[in-house]
Design an enzyme around this catalytic site. Structure first.
Site, PDB file in Angstrom:
ATOM      1  N   SER B 104      35.060  33.216  -5.721  1.00  0.00           N
ATOM      2  CA  SER B 104      33.994  32.368  -5.190  1.00  0.00           C
ATOM      3  C   SER B 104      34.178  30.925  -5.656  1.00  0.00           C
ATOM      4  O   SER B 104      35.263  30.379  -5.539  1.00  0.00           O
ATOM      5  CB  SER B 104      32.670  33.022  -5.618  1.00  0.00           C
ATOM      6  N   ASP B 228      32.211  38.437   5.205  1.00  0.00           N
ATOM      7  CA  ASP B 228      31.714  37.790   3.995  1.00  0.00           C
ATOM      8  C   ASP B 228      30.753  36.692   4.402  1.00  0.00           C
ATOM      9  O   ASP B 228      31.131  35.712   5.038  1.00  0.00           O
ATOM     10  CB  ASP B 228      32.899  37.215   3.199  1.00  0.00           C
ATOM     11  N   HIS B 256      31.073  39.911  -0.253  1.00  0.00           N
ATOM     12  CA  HIS B 256      31.581  38.740  -0.967  1.00  0.00           C
ATOM     13  C   HIS B 256      32.284  39.104  -2.280  1.00  0.00           C
ATOM     14  O   HIS B 256      32.910  38.254  -2.896  1.00  0.00           O
ATOM     15  CB  HIS B 256      30.402  37.790  -1.250  1.00  0.00           C
TER      16      HIS B 256
END
Lengths: 284, 278
Positions: B104, B228, B256
């Site tokens: 991320s 995602d 995610h």
């Protein structure tokens, strides 16, 4: 039908009893409890795909069952909550098996946002049975309001605290400085001189003290006005500050009186020093 | 395996709650967690690497058991502050030829770190990365969110002030075969200082690392998830196009956090990439 209750029935005991009772009436009872419980019940897969939903949730949100089955739970939330649920709650569910008391919005069939409190628990997959996430959703209109009020108060308290700290710093500065020139005042230079002299007894060095009174300052004020007088005082303050630099201190101790204190340890500096200070004032 | 207590005696080790495991002398994998959780996120993939590699994981300051006294609002208002910490972790443990596995927002911290100290890194493994979460109408960039969406997230964080501060007690239900949760997870998983979480959300969702991409010289693997919410497929393609020497792998894992939901597939993709390069 025999029922055995422990003296303090816990939810676990109730479940054990429920499992033991097999009559159809009880099953109907539990079906009704599921469908009409005073909170929304949903089951989802690990990906969040809704696999079951109770009547209360449908009634509360206005959605129809066929429209919800197969949809992702987070799609019913506003985007901000969706990000929160995806980045925080989903990993929590996957790793720890639970995510509790998350305040989210649920978007109803009419587009209205309903404040809700979400708690979820996950049964991990095993023996060919896929993982299931059980979700309860409680209407939390009031709670959301309370929490918002709490956070607003917290922010206000933080802001008030930082204002207080800066006000105290301003006050401390004001007590020890002359507002017109920004120079230290009599109180500040007195304590500075005390500590400079105390240092001198430990480490012999010369402390120079120079008292400067501006000649005919009254005449400037009377003939050109007090604004010109103020301007003159500020100019004198600036020039003395530059002449003294970091080693000493300049203070304004009265209307036209300044005091300079400096460390004169450097050989011969005491001879040049007073003239240096006066020269800086005679430049036009 | 280096003793965690010994790392706690090191300033950066304590600040970032650095943990070390796996095979000493093996290739070094450094794991950087993303927004919303802490290093506990790596718990399912770490064992898959520890037989052959040395694994180092840490928490960003503000997350999990990091040292909140080290939290500096100004430093941590940009990716640079976090990238600095990441490099300090490498420096303190004298990690070389680091394979950075970053999830991320940490993927872009890795990009910042690799641009500022390229010699430190052998490869970058970017898990569900995005250089910019907000759409940019000026050049047609699709990040997936609008500025209003991000404001909504900040509001959501504010509403959940207490939820972030509270640790969720582990609750493993049903399957008794589930691996036991390590100490790291028990009680502290995902606990984040709520104010730090708010600042971190701003850094995560308002940063734009796109201008840095063409400065990266370190080879990279982009792991793109299916479906995602935070990193749509367009974003993976965008990164692949702009990161020189990058490999794009589309995972079957949805969501995610593939390292949480599909640890085997995620680890296999990373191994396949690393093996192909050696």
């Amino acid at each position: 039908m025999t029922r055995t209750w422990s003296s303090r029935p816990s939810p676990t005991a109730a479940v054990a009893v429920a499992v033991a009772v097999h009559d159809a009436a009880a099953e109907l009872d539990f079906e009704a409890l599921f469908q009409e419980a005073p909170c929304g019940y949903l089951t989802t897969s690990d990906e969040g795909t809704i696999t079951g939903v109770n009547d209360t949730f449908l009634h509360w949100t206005g959605h129809r069952r066929p429209d919800l089955l197969g949809r992702r739970l987070h799609e019913l939330m506003p985007v901000g909550d969706r990000i929160l649920y995806t980045t925080h709650s989903t990993p929590q569910l996957m790793v720890v098996g639970a995510s509790t008391e998350i305040l989210i919005g649920i978007i109803g069939a009419d587009g209205a946002r309903l404040a809700a409190l979400l708690t979820a628990a996950r049964n991990a997959a095993g023996d060919g049975v896929p993982a299931v996430v059980r979700v309860i959703i409680v209407s939390a209109h009031e709670r959301r309001r309370y929490e918002q009020e709490l956070v607003t108060s917290l922010r206000r308290a933080e802001a008030a605290d930082s204002r207080r700290v800066s006000a105290e710093a301003d006050l401390a500065h004001l007590a020890l400085h002359d507002p017109l020139t920004g120079l230290p005042n009599r109180a500040r230079i007195t304590s500075y001189l005390d500590s400079a002299l105390a240092r001198r007894t430990a480490n012999p060095a010369s402390v120079g003290v120079l008292s400067i009174n501006l000649d005919h300052f009254r005449a400037v004020n009377d003939s050109l006005g007090s604004a010109a007088g103020d301007e003159l005082l500020r100019t004198v303050a600036d020039r003395l500050s530059i002449a003294v630099r970091e080693t000493g201190m300049v203070a304004r101790v009265s209307g036209d009186g300044f005091v300079v204190v400096d460390d004169l340890a450097e050989t011969g500096r005491h001879r040049r020093w007073p003239s240096g200070c006066s020269t800086c004032l005679t430049i036009p | 395996m280096l003793d965690v207590g010994a790392l706690g005696a090191l300033p950066v080790g304590r600040r970032n709650h650095v943990t070390v495991g796996g095979r000493t002398g093996g290739p070094t994998l450094l794991f950087a967690h993303g927004f919303g959780c802490d290093q506990g996120m790596w718990d399912r993939v770490l064992p898959l690497f520890q037989e052959t590699c040395q694994t180092v994981a840490f928490n960003h300051v503000g997350a999990g058991r990091s040292d909140m006294a080290a939290y500096d609002k100004v430093k941590y208002s940009s990716l640079d502050g976090y990238a600095e910490d990441l490099l300090e972790v490498c420096d303190e443990l004298d990690l070389r030829d680091v394979i950075l596995v970053a999830h991320s927002v940490s993927a872009m911290m890795g990009v910042v770190a690799a641009v500022s100290e390229p010699s430190r890194f052998a490869q970058l493994v970017l898990v569900a990365p995005s250089p910019c979460y907000i759409d940019d109408p000026s050049d047609g960039y699709v990040g997936g969110f609008s500025r209003e969406d991000v404001d909504g997230l900040l509001e959501s964080l504010e509403s959940n002030y207490l939820a972030w501060a509270t640790a969720t007690a582990p609750m493993v239900m049903g399957n008794l075969d589930s691996p036991e949760l390590g100490d790291e997870l028990a009680g502290s998983f995902c606990r984040t200082d709520p104010d730090a979480a708010r600042d971190f959300a701003r850094v995560t969702f308002l940063s734009d690392a796109r201008p840095l991409l063409d400065k990266v010289r370190t080879p990279s693997l982009i792991l793109q998830c299916s479906d995602d919410l935070l990193a749509p497929v367009e974003v993976g393609a965008y990164l692949h196009e702009r990161l020189a020497g990058s490999t794009l792998v589309q995972l079957r894992a949805s969501g995610h956090c593939p390292h949480v939901s599909a640890p085997e597939e995620t680890a296999a993709a990373i191994f396949a990439y690393l093996n192909a390069r050696t």
